[in-house]
Write an enzyme that holds these catalytic residues in place. Structure first.
Site, PDB file in Angstrom:
ATOM      1  CG  HIS A  62     -36.106 -25.877 -22.594  1.00  0.00           C
ATOM      2  ND1 HIS A  62     -35.908 -24.916 -21.615  1.00  0.00           N
ATOM      3  CD2 HIS A  62     -37.155 -25.417 -23.324  1.00  0.00           C
ATOM      4  CE1 HIS A  62     -36.727 -23.991 -21.842  1.00  0.00           C
ATOM      5  NE2 HIS A  62     -37.478 -24.338 -22.773  1.00  0.00           N
ATOM      6  CG  HIS A  79     -35.370 -22.954 -18.211  1.00  0.00           C
ATOM      7  ND1 HIS A  79     -34.720 -23.384 -19.447  1.00  0.00           N
ATOM      8  CD2 HIS A  79     -35.357 -21.708 -18.336  1.00  0.00           C
ATOM      9  CE1 HIS A  79     -34.184 -22.169 -19.676  1.00  0.00           C
ATOM     10  NE2 HIS A  79     -34.639 -21.120 -19.319  1.00  0.00           N
TER      11      HIS A  79
END
Ligand code: FES
Length: 129
Positions: A62, A79
């Site tokens: 990510h 996250h």
């Protein structure tokens, strides 16, 4: 397309690998953290007698935070992406949409385990080598 030439880098010997205890290394160069783990269950691309030893880039696909191996999967705490190490690094939760790059392994006659390539692009790079 240009051909990629990956180094063969010794990661560990089979005698040092214990189920669920990750071994950290760098591959294909010093600025690329990676992790080897014996899952205790067969994995895609797994080596060793039980086909359960795998290695991956340790950078989340990510935004490049480090992933940790916990409870049978890789988790990124930035996250909360999760990746399945038995399924070639498939992301199954969180914001990451790309597979965690798997590092194919080879074992020689002495039980030395070598990293020999990277499947997929390491986070933040335009090429792996
Ligand atoms: Fe890993 Fe965002 S950097 S989930």
């Amino acid at each position: 397309a240009p051909s990629l030439t990956y180094p063969a880098v010794k990661v560990a010997n089979l005698s040092q690998v214990k189920t669920g205890e990750p071994i950290f290394f760098n591959y294909p160069d010093a600025s690329s953290p990676a992790v080897l783990v014996k899952l205790g269950r067969p994995a895609i691309g797994g080596v060793g007698r039980e086909r359960d030893i795998v290695a991956f880039s340790a950078l989340c696909t990510h935004m490049g935070c480090p992933v940790q191996y916990e409870e049978g999967r890789f988790i990124c705490r930035c996250h909360y992406s999760m990746f399945d190490p038995a399924k070639a690094g498939q992301p199954y939760q969180g914001l990451a949409s790309s597979w965690l790059p798997q590092i194919p392994l080879r074992i020689d006659g002495k039980g030395d385990i070598y990293a020999v390539a990277v499947a997929g692009l390491i986070w933040g790079r335009v090429k792996n080598v």
